[in-house]
Design a protein around this motif. Sequence first.
Motif, PDB file in Angstrom:
ATOM      1  N   SER A  82      -5.667   4.397  13.707  1.00  0.00           N
ATOM      2  CA  SER A  82      -4.034   3.939  13.624  1.00  0.00           C
ATOM      3  C   SER A  82      -3.588   2.831  13.939  1.00  0.00           C
ATOM      4  O   SER A  82      -2.109   3.013  14.948  1.00  0.00           O
ATOM      5  N   HIS A  83      -4.657   1.483  13.516  1.00  0.00           N
ATOM      6  CA  HIS A  83      -3.694   1.023  13.327  1.00  0.00           C
ATOM      7  C   HIS A  83      -2.392   0.615  12.304  1.00  0.00           C
ATOM      8  O   HIS A  83      -2.558   1.215  11.132  1.00  0.00           O
ATOM      9  N   PRO A  84      -0.772   0.318  12.964  1.00  0.00           N
ATOM     10  CA  PRO A  84      -0.369   0.244  11.982  1.00  0.00           C
ATOM     11  C   PRO A  84      -0.157  -0.450  10.858  1.00  0.00           C
ATOM     12  O   PRO A  84       0.683  -0.171   9.939  1.00  0.00           O
ATOM     13  N   TYR A  85      -1.060  -1.868  11.444  1.00  0.00           N
ATOM     14  CA  TYR A  85      -0.948  -2.644   9.553  1.00  0.00           C
ATOM     15  C   TYR A  85      -1.873  -2.716   9.339  1.00  0.00           C
ATOM     16  O   TYR A  85      -2.643  -3.624   8.140  1.00  0.00           O
ATOM     17  N   PHE A  86      -2.863  -1.744   9.067  1.00  0.00           N
ATOM     18  CA  PHE A  86      -3.996  -1.009   8.068  1.00  0.00           C
ATOM     19  C   PHE A  86      -3.595  -0.237   7.208  1.00  0.00           C
ATOM     20  O   PHE A  86      -3.232   1.231   7.770  1.00  0.00           O
ATOM     21  N   GLU A  87      -3.420  -0.508   6.245  1.00  0.00           N
ATOM     22  CA  GLU A  87      -2.210   0.361   5.035  1.00  0.00           C
ATOM     23  C   GLU A  87      -3.408   1.230   4.217  1.00  0.00           C
ATOM     24  O   GLU A  87      -2.662   2.809   4.364  1.00  0.00           O
ATOM     25  N   GLY A  88      -4.778   0.419   4.164  1.00  0.00           N
ATOM     26  CA  GLY A  88      -4.951   1.641   3.740  1.00  0.00           C
ATOM     27  C   GLY A  88      -6.735   1.860   3.784  1.00  0.00           C
ATOM     28  O   GLY A  88      -7.316   0.283   3.874  1.00  0.00           O
ATOM     29  N   ILE A  89      -7.366   1.979   2.272  1.00  0.00           N
ATOM     30  CA  ILE A  89      -9.128   2.087   2.737  1.00  0.00           C
ATOM     31  C   ILE A  89      -9.520   3.117   1.168  1.00  0.00           C
ATOM     32  O   ILE A  89      -9.217   3.934   1.433  1.00  0.00           O
ATOM     33  N   LYS A 114       0.786   6.032   7.521  1.00  0.00           N
ATOM     34  CA  LYS A 114       1.736   4.549   6.939  1.00  0.00           C
ATOM     35  C   LYS A 114       2.385   4.544   5.749  1.00  0.00           C
ATOM     36  O   LYS A 114       1.139   5.098   5.062  1.00  0.00           O
ATOM     37  N   TRP A 115       3.302   4.404   5.224  1.00  0.00           N
ATOM     38  CA  TRP A 115       3.869   4.366   3.727  1.00  0.00           C
ATOM     39  C   TRP A 115       4.788   3.266   3.625  1.00  0.00           C
ATOM     40  O   TRP A 115       5.789   3.489   3.624  1.00  0.00           O
TER      41      TRP A 115
END
Length: 384
Positions: free
Chosen positions: A193-200, A49-50
């Motif tokens: 896999s959550h599309p709105y979880f961008e980074g950690i 996801k980017w």
Amino acid sequence: MNITSAVIKLIKFNSPSSIRQKQHSVWMVLFFTISIFLFSHDMMANPVKWHPGHYCTILGLGKNDSKYMAQVYEELKATPALRGIQIRYFWAELETAKGVYNFSSIDQKLAELSTIGKRLVIQVQTKSFVPAGKPTGKLVPDYLKASEYDGGEFAYSSHGSTAPRGYNIALWNSQVHDRLVELFKVMGERYNSHPYFEGIGMIETAYGEPIIPQPAHQMSKFYDNLLSVQQKMRSYFPNTMTIQEVNYPHSILESFVGKLKEMGTALSGPDVFKDEPGLNRNMRNVPRGIYHFYPELSGIIPLAPQVMHKNYMNTRNDGAGSVPTVSEIFAFARDNLKSNYIFWTRNPKYYSKVLELLNEPDIAKDPFGGLSSVCPRVYASCVD
């Protein structure tokens, strides 16, 4: 006919009359071709996801205040250049007892952000910055206070002081390492896999000066284990950006950043101080400051610095520089640090100026807010 079939046919045609060396060369071509195919297939199977651009870092207590968060969401909706928010959680907030996790706050924020098309970045805080005697969130779960975990944390100071400035985790301890890895494993299963979880990501590398003296090997083991945690995190979040803040000590930077590059972890930092001597250091025969690594890694790994409270006030941590404008902070992060992401701390005294900048026509019309959107080479591919 595909490439692999063609090579096999070539081998069958030539084998009866070819010498062993020629057969070996052709088989090496076949092996190389198949390896490239398998590698490419594996890479394409893990797009990341980017959504580079500008993110708001909300204040610690604000995440639990519905009125505060309502205002944050209104700002997000009114500012197209803001792609989402970053929220910090102490380890103890996410693991309330050994193996007992509470992700309700993260789940709620993801649900709320998804409805407005904005994204979430999480930082797991394993270091605190509050002196003794002042109220603060609990850094580590209570079970880590046991002797088998070396107490789970240690008090540190700075500049030779004997008064605690805050606490850092006892990451040299292998069991502390294993428990932190387990936290990221559980989070990866839930959020990768959550599309709105961008980074950690994780907090700065600066160790602090331990109040109680430690053996020299302990710090070295701390950084070895930190890299190990990041490597595990990368495997648990194959489709999500993983992040490490890096600032000090100078002696580890070359090797440490090199390892982050190898594993594909984003480089971040806790400050954007354009005149800070330690971060900009570039003298002969001494290790360079962290800012010199950013342009070298542009286009290779994600670059995602943080704008903190003090960065709005002065260009140096000691206050000996000048008072920057928000535009100057942005320009330094964009042009010198080659940022893909910028995390702007929502300081109430200065944040209105950030929103003004992000709503300027040239920035507002750009989905990436004037920042580089090139997919890093360490990723298989990037998905919007």
